[in-house]
Design a protein around this motif. Structure first.
Motif, PDB file in Angstrom:
ATOM      1  N   LEU A 160       0.918  -1.192  -0.113  1.00  0.00           N
ATOM      2  CA  LEU A 160       0.018  -0.070   0.162  1.00  0.00           C
ATOM      3  C   LEU A 160       0.855   1.229   0.042  1.00  0.00           C
ATOM      4  N   HIS A 161       2.010   1.235   0.507  1.00  0.00           N
ATOM      5  CA  HIS A 161       3.195   2.327   0.653  1.00  0.00           C
ATOM      6  C   HIS A 161       3.392   2.716  -0.643  1.00  0.00           C
ATOM      7  N   GLY A 162       3.336   1.758  -1.779  1.00  0.00           N
ATOM      8  CA  GLY A 162       3.629   1.986  -3.200  1.00  0.00           C
ATOM      9  C   GLY A 162       3.100   3.183  -3.537  1.00  0.00           C
ATOM     10  N   LEU A 163       1.566   3.281  -3.254  1.00  0.00           N
ATOM     11  CA  LEU A 163       0.677   4.516  -3.801  1.00  0.00           C
ATOM     12  C   LEU A 163       1.341   5.528  -3.342  1.00  0.00           C
ATOM     13  N   ARG A 164       1.833   5.949  -2.110  1.00  0.00           N
ATOM     14  CA  ARG A 164       2.576   7.105  -1.511  1.00  0.00           C
ATOM     15  C   ARG A 164       4.050   7.259  -2.311  1.00  0.00           C
ATOM     16  N   HIS A 165       4.815   6.311  -2.628  1.00  0.00           N
ATOM     17  CA  HIS A 165       5.666   6.292  -3.623  1.00  0.00           C
ATOM     18  C   HIS A 165       5.543   6.741  -5.093  1.00  0.00           C
ATOM     19  N   TYR A 166       4.305   6.288  -5.328  1.00  0.00           N
ATOM     20  CA  TYR A 166       3.741   6.724  -6.922  1.00  0.00           C
ATOM     21  C   TYR A 166       3.757   8.212  -6.905  1.00  0.00           C
ATOM     22  N   GLY A 167       2.848   8.838  -5.852  1.00  0.00           N
ATOM     23  CA  GLY A 167       2.616  10.378  -6.015  1.00  0.00           C
ATOM     24  C   GLY A 167       3.937  10.900  -5.778  1.00  0.00           C
ATOM     25  N   ALA A 168       4.753  10.533  -4.945  1.00  0.00           N
ATOM     26  CA  ALA A 168       6.080  11.414  -4.802  1.00  0.00           C
ATOM     27  C   ALA A 168       6.942  11.226  -5.995  1.00  0.00           C
ATOM     28  N   THR A 169       6.888  10.067  -6.803  1.00  0.00           N
ATOM     29  CA  THR A 169       7.597  10.033  -7.858  1.00  0.00           C
ATOM     30  C   THR A 169       6.897  10.901  -9.124  1.00  0.00           C
ATOM     31  N   ARG A 170       5.652  10.877  -9.066  1.00  0.00           N
ATOM     32  CA  ARG A 170       5.180  12.106 -10.190  1.00  0.00           C
ATOM     33  C   ARG A 170       5.356  13.470  -9.940  1.00  0.00           C
ATOM     34  N   ALA A 171       5.371  13.720  -8.426  1.00  0.00           N
ATOM     35  CA  ALA A 171       5.682  15.052  -8.233  1.00  0.00           C
ATOM     36  C   ALA A 171       7.157  15.492  -8.534  1.00  0.00           C
ATOM     37  N   ALA A 172       8.017  14.391  -8.340  1.00  0.00           N
ATOM     38  CA  ALA A 172       9.487  14.676  -8.735  1.00  0.00           C
ATOM     39  C   ALA A 172       9.628  14.582 -10.166  1.00  0.00           C
ATOM     40  N   VAL A 173       8.885  13.867 -10.984  1.00  0.00           N
ATOM     41  CA  VAL A 173       8.968  13.962 -12.595  1.00  0.00           C
ATOM     42  C   VAL A 173       8.711  15.279 -13.040  1.00  0.00           C
ATOM     43  N   ALA A 174       7.498  15.814 -12.199  1.00  0.00           N
ATOM     44  CA  ALA A 174       6.860  17.085 -12.697  1.00  0.00           C
ATOM     45  C   ALA A 174       7.735  18.031 -12.369  1.00  0.00           C
ATOM     46  N   GLY A 175       8.910  17.852 -11.617  1.00  0.00           N
ATOM     47  CA  GLY A 175       9.822  18.970 -11.579  1.00  0.00           C
ATOM     48  C   GLY A 175       9.748  19.548  -9.935  1.00  0.00           C
ATOM     49  N   ALA A 176       9.045  18.880  -9.062  1.00  0.00           N
ATOM     50  CA  ALA A 176       8.936  19.321  -7.712  1.00  0.00           C
ATOM     51  C   ALA A 176      10.492  19.348  -7.072  1.00  0.00           C
ATOM     52  N   THR A 177      10.856  20.415  -6.426  1.00  0.00           N
ATOM     53  CA  THR A 177      12.201  20.536  -5.738  1.00  0.00           C
ATOM     54  C   THR A 177      12.012  19.638  -4.422  1.00  0.00           C
ATOM     55  N   LEU A 178      13.538  19.579  -3.833  1.00  0.00           N
ATOM     56  CA  LEU A 178      13.376  18.847  -2.572  1.00  0.00           C
ATOM     57  C   LEU A 178      12.292  19.213  -1.430  1.00  0.00           C
ATOM     58  N   LYS A 179      12.455  20.549  -1.319  1.00  0.00           N
ATOM     59  CA  LYS A 179      11.576  21.264  -0.444  1.00  0.00           C
ATOM     60  C   LYS A 179      10.277  20.999  -0.671  1.00  0.00           C
ATOM     61  N   GLU A 180       9.786  21.286  -1.632  1.00  0.00           N
ATOM     62  CA  GLU A 180       8.481  21.010  -2.335  1.00  0.00           C
ATOM     63  C   GLU A 180       8.146  19.431  -1.783  1.00  0.00           C
ATOM     64  N   LEU A 181       8.737  18.578  -2.317  1.00  0.00           N
ATOM     65  CA  LEU A 181       8.451  16.968  -2.033  1.00  0.00           C
ATOM     66  C   LEU A 181       8.404  16.802  -0.637  1.00  0.00           C
ATOM     67  N   GLN A 182       9.332  17.513   0.358  1.00  0.00           N
ATOM     68  CA  GLN A 182       9.229  17.137   1.704  1.00  0.00           C
ATOM     69  C   GLN A 182       7.950  17.773   2.209  1.00  0.00           C
ATOM     70  N   THR A 183       7.591  18.790   1.742  1.00  0.00           N
ATOM     71  CA  THR A 183       6.160  19.348   2.208  1.00  0.00           C
ATOM     72  C   THR A 183       5.137  18.866   1.832  1.00  0.00           C
ATOM     73  N   ARG A 184       5.119  18.237   0.538  1.00  0.00           N
ATOM     74  CA  ARG A 184       3.930  17.728   0.217  1.00  0.00           C
ATOM     75  C   ARG A 184       3.885  16.267   0.949  1.00  0.00           C
ATOM     76  N   LEU A 185       5.030  15.687   1.227  1.00  0.00           N
ATOM     77  CA  LEU A 185       4.855  14.268   1.685  1.00  0.00           C
ATOM     78  C   LEU A 185       4.807  14.363   3.432  1.00  0.00           C
ATOM     79  N   GLY A 186       5.168  15.427   3.720  1.00  0.00           N
ATOM     80  CA  GLY A 186       5.196  15.453   5.338  1.00  0.00           C
ATOM     81  C   GLY A 186       6.311  14.967   5.961  1.00  0.00           C
ATOM     82  N   HIS A 187       7.417  15.104   5.268  1.00  0.00           N
ATOM     83  CA  HIS A 187       8.717  14.500   5.852  1.00  0.00           C
ATOM     84  C   HIS A 187       9.286  15.550   6.846  1.00  0.00           C
ATOM     85  N   SER A 188       9.946  15.361   7.815  1.00  0.00           N
ATOM     86  CA  SER A 188      10.520  16.204   8.684  1.00  0.00           C
ATOM     87  C   SER A 188      12.204  16.808   8.049  1.00  0.00           C
ATOM     88  N   THR A 189      12.560  15.824   7.210  1.00  0.00           N
ATOM     89  CA  THR A 189      13.948  16.026   6.622  1.00  0.00           C
ATOM     90  C   THR A 189      13.693  15.987   5.154  1.00  0.00           C
TER      91      THR A 189
END
Length: 384
Positions: free
Chosen positions: A330-359
């Motif tokens: 099921l975690h693969g769906l979270r991975h999917y969203g993160a990967t799509r955002a990265a491919v779309a050009g999201a920066t590290l900070k944008e990915l961190q914010t979108r996924l709710g990561h502390s680092t």
């Protein structure tokens, strides 16, 4: 009644109703320690105090040995399981908060399960070779991930024991043991897989697949989403949907469902949904969610309690098999969203914010996915 303590140059003496003398002193650890026995006369009691003072001055005094003697006098020995339970009950994070109920439950499971070998052992009896032998047996059995979690917990508990003066050195000295993994990589689904999985889900759970995939929310965050958390702005082609994540739910044995804050402070976030998913969410709100602000988006069959993971998993397992992706967690769906955002050009900070990561460490993984590499290679070719 015992007479009050006599002041001494070091320590204190007290005459007991029996006529015998009790000696005590405050050690370098700031704790008052009593002599393991009482004395016939004041001279013997002072002699014992003088011996303890000599040990302190010569730096040969040991809090571990002192406590061991005291516990033996009381007829009890503190075991790893005893100390671990105290550690779990009093542990706080960097914000001064106690462990979350689910975390405490998981730690107790590890103490009784993988760490059960040490449960009855004295803290001072756990040697480095014991830890190495135990860890080797676990990874040989193929449980690398669980071995890493158990080792990390053991190391943390014993590190506190060192700080408390219970043991001199931490016997957990295996390099990289806390970060061991199975080496298995999750291959995220492609768009066709995602659609097949959504189509195979019951009508009231189709939107759950799409939200999990395109927002990257965790299962506990997904199943605690309520109507008030979905913000719909505008109409028609100009519609924007924002998913506000501020809570999560976990199921704790003996307590049931517990609603609390997100995994970390960074987990509180607002996620803008890709426009092509708007219709699925709006349709779900219309057909499957009542108009009350606190209505759960994906409740259990009774319509108001939280959806159990076991219930969701039955449908999820059938859906992933229908998409010929039985390997996908099921975690693969979270991975999917993160990967799509990265491919779309999201920066590290944008990915961190979108996924709710502390680092940014976790977000960095998605900047190096195959899809991202292919997109970068295509753009490099266009530049050439």
């Amino acid at each position: 009644m015992a007479k009050r303590k006599r002041r001494e140059t070091f320590g204190a003496l007290r005459k007991l109703p029996s006529g015998r003398y009790q000696a005590s002193y405050v050690g370098p650890d700031g704790v008052r320690h009593n002599a393991p026995q009482t004395f016939d006369n004041m001279t013997d009691a002072r002699g014992w105090l003088a011996g303890q003072q000599t040990k302190i001055l010569s730096e040969s005094w040991s809090p571990q040995e002192t406590r061991a003697v005291e516990q033996a006098r009381l007829g009890r020995t503190e075991t790893f399981a005893d100390y671990a339970e105290t550690w779990i009950s009093t542990r706080t994070n960097r914000f001064g908060e106690h462990l979350r109920p689910r975390t405490a439950t998981e730690y107790r499971r590890l103490v009784k399960g993988p760490l059960g070998q040490f449960a009855g052992a004295r803290l001072s009896a756990i040697a480095s070779e014991d830890v190495r032998s135990w860890y080797s047996a676990l990874i040989s059995a193929g449980t690398k991930t669980q071995a890493a979690r158990a080792y990390e917990l053991l190391k943390s508990i014993l590190a506190t024991a060192v700080a408390d003066g219970r043991i001199k050195l931490n016997p957990c000295q295996i390099r990289g043991a806390a970060s061991a993994s199975t080496g298995k990589k999750t291959t995220p689904p492609v768009a066709a897989d995602l659609q097949k999985m959504a189509d195979a889900m019951p009508e009231n759970l189709k939107a759950a697949i799409m939200l999990a995939a395109w927002t990257g929310v965790r299962f506990g965050e997904l199943t605690e989403l309520r109507r008030k958390d979905i913000e719909v702005v505008g109409e028609g082609d100009g519609t924007t949907i924002v998913v506000n994540v501020s809570r999560g739910v976990t199921h704790v044995t003996g307590q049931g469902f517990v609603v609390g804050p997100t995994k970390s402070e960074a987990g509180v976030r607002s996620i803008v949904l890709p426009p092509h998913v708007n219709g699925v969410v709006i349709g779900h709100l219309k057909d499957h969610v009542t108009r009350f602000p606190d209505s759960l988006l994906f409740p259990a069959a009774d319509g108001h309690t939280h959806l159990a993971y076991s219930t969701f998993y039955r449908h999820w397992d059938a859906a992933r098999r229908a998409a010929k992706r039985p390997d996908l967690p099921l975690h693969g769906l979270r991975h999917y969203g993160a990967t799509r955002a990265a491919v779309a050009g999201a920066t590290l900070k944008e990915l961190q914010t979108r996924l709710g990561h502390s680092t940014v460490a976790a977000a960095m993984r998605y900047q190096h996915t195959a899809g991202r590499d292919e997109e970068l290679a295509r753009r490099m070719s266009e530049l050439a």
